[in-house]
Design an enzyme around this catalytic site. Sequence first.
Site, PDB file in Angstrom:
ATOM      1  N   THR A 193       0.646  -1.137  -0.031  1.00 29.53           N
ATOM      2  CA  THR A 193       0.128   0.188   0.084  1.00 29.53           C
ATOM      3  C   THR A 193       0.849   1.342   0.014  1.00 29.53           C
ATOM      4  O   THR A 193       0.428   2.409  -0.368  1.00 29.53           O
ATOM      5  CB  THR A 193      -0.919   0.056   1.194  1.00 29.53           C
ATOM      6  OG1 THR A 193      -0.176   0.135   2.445  1.00 29.53           O
ATOM      7  CG2 THR A 193      -1.819  -1.270   1.197  1.00 29.53           C
ATOM      8  N   TYR A 239      -1.862   7.997   1.648  1.00 29.27           N
ATOM      9  CA  TYR A 239      -1.509   6.749   0.923  1.00 29.27           C
ATOM     10  C   TYR A 239      -2.945   6.057   0.896  1.00 29.27           C
ATOM     11  O   TYR A 239      -3.826   6.159   1.641  1.00 29.27           O
ATOM     12  CB  TYR A 239      -0.736   5.790   2.200  1.00 29.27           C
ATOM     13  CG  TYR A 239       0.683   6.076   2.198  1.00 29.27           C
ATOM     14  CD1 TYR A 239       1.293   6.599   3.198  1.00 29.27           C
ATOM     15  CD2 TYR A 239       1.488   5.789   1.090  1.00 29.27           C
ATOM     16  CE1 TYR A 239       2.607   7.005   3.640  1.00 29.27           C
ATOM     17  CE2 TYR A 239       2.775   6.186   1.117  1.00 29.27           C
ATOM     18  CZ  TYR A 239       3.409   6.826   2.388  1.00 29.27           C
ATOM     19  OH  TYR A 239       4.788   6.924   2.373  1.00 29.27           O
ATOM     20  N   LEU A 240      -3.152   5.254  -0.295  1.00 29.87           N
ATOM     21  CA  LEU A 240      -4.188   4.633  -0.551  1.00 29.87           C
ATOM     22  C   LEU A 240      -4.442   3.211  -0.052  1.00 29.87           C
ATOM     23  O   LEU A 240      -4.533   2.247  -0.764  1.00 29.87           O
ATOM     24  CB  LEU A 240      -4.364   4.509  -2.227  1.00 29.87           C
ATOM     25  CG  LEU A 240      -4.592   5.925  -2.625  1.00 29.87           C
ATOM     26  CD1 LEU A 240      -4.450   6.073  -4.200  1.00 29.87           C
ATOM     27  CD2 LEU A 240      -5.712   6.559  -2.142  1.00 29.87           C
ATOM     28  N   HIS A 241      -4.204   2.936   1.227  1.00 23.72           N
ATOM     29  CA  HIS A 241      -4.032   1.830   1.906  1.00 23.72           C
ATOM     30  C   HIS A 241      -5.449   0.874   1.455  1.00 23.72           C
ATOM     31  O   HIS A 241      -5.202  -0.220   0.840  1.00 23.72           O
ATOM     32  CB  HIS A 241      -3.816   1.970   3.358  1.00 23.72           C
ATOM     33  CG  HIS A 241      -2.775   2.539   3.612  1.00 23.72           C
ATOM     34  ND1 HIS A 241      -1.415   2.137   3.442  1.00 23.72           N
ATOM     35  CD2 HIS A 241      -2.529   3.704   4.680  1.00 23.72           C
ATOM     36  CE1 HIS A 241      -0.618   2.994   4.427  1.00 23.72           C
ATOM     37  NE2 HIS A 241      -1.281   3.995   4.791  1.00 23.72           N
ATOM     38  N   ASP A 242      -6.543   1.234   1.969  1.00 25.69           N
ATOM     39  CA  ASP A 242      -7.556   0.664   1.805  1.00 25.69           C
ATOM     40  C   ASP A 242      -8.077   0.532   0.353  1.00 25.69           C
ATOM     41  O   ASP A 242      -8.674  -0.826   0.102  1.00 25.69           O
ATOM     42  CB  ASP A 242      -8.800   1.335   2.794  1.00 25.69           C
ATOM     43  CG  ASP A 242      -8.371   1.093   4.227  1.00 25.69           C
ATOM     44  OD1 ASP A 242      -9.043   1.978   5.139  1.00 25.69           O
ATOM     45  OD2 ASP A 242      -7.439   0.431   4.630  1.00 25.69           O
TER      46      ASP A 242
END
Length: 312
Positions: A193, A239-242
């Site tokens: 991620t 951050y585009l974790h999900d």
Amino acid sequence: MNTQPIILDTDPGVDDALAIMLALGSSELNVMGICTVSGNVPLNTGTRNAQGLLQLLDCPEIPVFAGADLPLKRDPVFATEVHGESGMGQAVLPEPSRDVKGDAVEFLVQTLSDQPGEITIIAVGPLTNLALVEQRQPGTLQKAKQVIVMGGAIAETGNSTPVAEFNFYADPHAAHTVVHSGAALLIVPLDATRQVKLSETDIENQIAPMKTVASQFVVDAVQNVFALYRQLGREPIVYLHDPLAVGAAIAPELLRAETLYIDIETTGDLTLGQVVTDRRGLPSPYRLGTPVDCAMHVNTEAFLSLFLKRIF
Ligand code: RIB
Ligand code: CA
């Protein structure tokens, strides 16, 4: 096109909201429900955020199910320094027009039992709800077609502590239960991620000019995390974790996984929530942990393009 039935398990949080937008904007997915769990913000706050977001996106028909308001054993921790007290940064969501549909754990147990092998669970918060599903009816998580989990850090440093990622740190006992559940797991850790992010320039140049309700929500929602990065003397990014965990359901070819022997630390003072990976290369009877597919490589450009196209 055959749509893939999914259930999102979330702790809305800004990137959870972006993940919900990506899922709702992708015709490959049929969002059967959104579950909420205590994590980035307390349960009630996150649940209201899920409801308000669906109202904002004109999708009030998607049912919301509220889950656990406390971790299994440890004291609760939140991430309001990142997501703001509201969990949605500086964004203001409309009042929901519909009540919470029911209990998340009951919904997950019932739906997985009624439709074995069909449903993909995408869990992007602490894993308390999924662990409670397994405690209530052992073997239920194995009835999911796949369980995609945003969580953990393999070779990367943690974000909540030097070694632990927030979702696993916030409920390490739940993470341990899910890792050992025998479910068809795909873990999307920080190693993947952290390869997908948007800068302040990306937001200003690509999203703000859209001047829609959804684009303005995103611009407002990321202001807290940008301010935090500026305070830390770092370039403001989100951050585009999900969303990447949702991306793994939409376009699995954009991620490449490795099968790693892992276990979760549930007692360490300094290491609570750490993913311990056994890379010694010993034959299996001597290896620590359990084999789990972990996404370690991402086609960053392709994912970012898909994300920006789909969420609006
Ligand atoms: O470590 C990142 C994860 O923790 C994301 O799910 C974010 O929303 C927070 O819950
Ligand atoms: Ca989350």
